[in-house]
Design an enzyme around this catalytic site. Structure first.
Site, PDB file in Angstrom:
ATOM      1  N   LYS A  12       7.631  -0.446   6.522  1.00  0.00           N
ATOM      2  CA  LYS A  12       7.716  -1.387   5.392  1.00  0.00           C
ATOM      3  C   LYS A  12       8.439  -0.774   4.184  1.00  0.00           C
ATOM      4  O   LYS A  12       9.368  -1.374   3.630  1.00  0.00           O
ATOM      5  CB  LYS A  12       6.295  -1.829   5.005  1.00  0.00           C
ATOM      6  CG  LYS A  12       6.191  -2.756   3.817  1.00  0.00           C
ATOM      7  CD  LYS A  12       4.826  -3.419   3.776  1.00  0.00           C
ATOM      8  CE  LYS A  12       3.680  -2.439   3.693  1.00  0.00           C
ATOM      9  NZ  LYS A  12       3.424  -1.943   2.322  1.00  0.00           N
ATOM     10  N   THR A  13       8.029   0.410   3.788  1.00  0.00           N
ATOM     11  CA  THR A  13       8.637   1.053   2.621  1.00  0.00           C
ATOM     12  C   THR A  13      10.060   1.504   2.927  1.00  0.00           C
ATOM     13  O   THR A  13      10.990   1.280   2.143  1.00  0.00           O
ATOM     14  CB  THR A  13       7.783   2.251   2.164  1.00  0.00           C
ATOM     15  OG1 THR A  13       6.502   1.778   1.765  1.00  0.00           O
ATOM     16  CG2 THR A  13       8.430   2.968   0.990  1.00  0.00           C
TER      17      THR A  13
END
Length: 530
Positions: A240-241
């Site tokens: 996600k990051t």
């Protein structure tokens, strides 16, 4: 140091307060951290602290006061446990006693970049690095805004206090993280871990906003040069990051967002990234953010301050918090318009889901409520069987309301703004963990690029058996199109079919939790069919 006295000091319930350190600057905080022996400084100028015996959150010690009207909205269970008001009042007295007669740090901040949706939050701590953490993670008011700042919610962090009567109180341990929604107060005791403050306010935003018809989300978000917005949902380890930090797109935020009538906005003013095995080549933006004013947690460093990011001897959950300004390509106002695309990230260690598939609205609701990823089991006895993990809305641990409340809002907004939704598998291909290999970051990036530039919409699609997922036959940037259809990457097709069926059964078993719950959300038909 600010000489201003915070507004509402007489309402805090504290006695014989010593010095008040109000919204200190970074330089002042660092001086306090060093002088009090709380932190050391790394070779990059970053403060390094240890969070004590707790190096992660204590979810079994989180409670909401059971009282009206909030108890009619809260989804009670393992995530949201009730506590009697009289026990809360005892713990509040313990908290206020701990913080009285001390020098304290008061930090006033905002949660939410949207002026129409934000909340004013006051944190009271007796540890300098915790005030530093708060300054990093939330939105910092201007000096002018501080003059009239009135908190909507107050967090008392009495980390040095413990509940010695926890057995008598019927609680899990001597640690307590308690929310009193009606009084707009939270109290923390027994744990020093800064993430309790961050996720505590996230839980409260997840309570407040949906009741106003606004969606709160555990996701990252970025925006392109043409103002196209993309949301990335995913549990830990799905990328996600990493995938939302894109040199060609401005980062809105990496973890917590709201979606109101004006568009998407970050709840926070900083980032909280894992740094175990951090590699400057694969994650240069995060590595470059670890400079002065950032705060490293539980890392191991030598006498000269050089950090060994591969050393997990204190914890695998080593972290850094830093102001979002440390990411060069960020959206300065922390907000943008309505999303064009939503991506659900999953790391499927069973190796059966395609690297990218386009979802219908009904499928989007199903996979949002499922919140699936798969983790690799421990290997002490040679066990390499993946373990399916389901977390509703990709963040169930922080949802005070029933998951269907968030799903209802998501479906409404998908319809209103004609949003495209995709499922992207960053996990295994060619077989399960131990047999196949991890999806290449190059192929995953090609899938993401196809979504963002719209070229995926020009592709021809196949249908994945059982799951009924629409998968493209070819995509620009994917060298071998066979990877797009996971069955084609397995040598033994019968084994693939068996594993696909096995995963489908896991999805169905998990989704039984929604049986009979609000028929308007019966989206089981959009999931796998056996």
């Amino acid at each position: 140091m600010s000489t201003r006295t915070p507004n509402g000091l007489d309402k805090l319930g504290l006695k014989n307060i010593g010095d008040i350190y109000y919204n200190l600057s970074y330089d002042e905080l660092q001086a306090h951290e060093i002088n009090h022996g709380e932190c050391k400084i790394s070779s990059s100028g970053t403060a390094m602290c240890d969070t004590g015996i707790f190096t992660g959150r204590s979810p079994k010690d989180k409670y909401f006061v059971d009282q009206e009207p909030s108890n009619k909205h809260i989804a009670w269970g393992d995530v949201n446990k009730p506590i009697k008001k009289e026990i809360y009042e005892e713990l509040l007295d313990l908290t206020l006693t701990q913080l009285s007669g001390k020098n304290i740090y008061i930090t006033d901040v905002y949660a939410g970049a949207s002026a129409e949706s934000r909340r004013s939050i006051r944190f009271i701590c007796e540890v300098a690095w915790q005030a530093h953490f708060v300054k990093n993670m939330f939105i910092r008011p201007t000096e002018e805004e501080l003059e009239t700042f009135e908190p909507d919610f107050t967090v008392y962090n009495a980390c040095k206090a413990v509940d010695e009567k926890y057995k008598e109180h019927g609680l899990n341990s001597d640690v307590f993280v308690v929310f009193n929604i009606e009084d707009n107060v939270s109290i923390i005791g027994g744990t020093w871990y800064g993430g309790e403050m961050k996720k505590g306010i996230f839980s409260m935003m997840n309570y407040w906003l949906p009741l106003e018809g606004k969606l709160s989300m555990h996701c990252s978000a970025n925006v392109g040069k043409d103002e196209d917005v993309c949301l990335f949902f995913g549990l830990s380890g799905t990328g996600k990051t990493t995938l939302s930090t894109d040199p060609n797109r401005a980062l809105i935020g990496d973890d917590e967002h709201g979606w109101d009538d004006n568009g998407v906005f970050n709840f926070e003013g900083g980032c909280y990234a894992k740094v175990i095995n951090l590699d400057p080549k694969s994650e240069p933006e995060i590595f470059g953010a670890i400079v002065k004013d950032a705060l490293l947690e539980n890392v191991v460093a030598d006498d000269t301050g050089n950090v060994d990011y591969s050393d997990g001897s204190k914890t695998e959950n080593t972290r850094v918090s830093y102001p979002i300004e440390h990411i060069a390509n960020h959206k300065s106002d922390l907000q943008a318009g309505h999303p064009n695309n939503i991506i659900f990230l999953t790391a499927d260690a069973f190796g059966v889901l395609p690297p990218v598939s386009k979802l219908s609205k009904e499928q989007a609701m199903y996979y949002f409520l499922s919140g699936y990823t798969a983790k690799v089991a421990g290997t002490e006895r040679g066990i390499t069987e993946p373990v399916a993990t389901f977390s509703a809305c990709f963040g169930e641990a922080f949802l005070p309301l029933h998951p269907t409340e968030y799903a209802k809002l998501l479906g409404k907004k998908i319809d209103e703004h004609n949003v495209n939704v995709y499922l992207v598998n960053t996990g295994w291909t060619g077989g399960p963990y131990g047999v196949g290999k991890r999806m290449s970051i190059k192929d995953t990036r090609a899938c993401i690029d196809g979504i963002l530039n719209g070229s995926i919409n020009n592709a021809e699609f196949d249908t994945l058996d059982i799951f009924n997922l629409q998968i493209p036959k070819a995509l620009d940037g994917v060298k071998d199109n066979k990877v797009l259809n996971p069955r084609e990457t397995w040598e033994d097709k019968a084994e693939y079919d068996a594993m696909l069926k096995k995963l489908a059964e896991m999805f169905q078993e998990n989704f039984h939790r929604y049986d009979g719950n609000r028929s308007e959300f019966d989206y089981a038909s959009a999931g796998p069919q056996l």
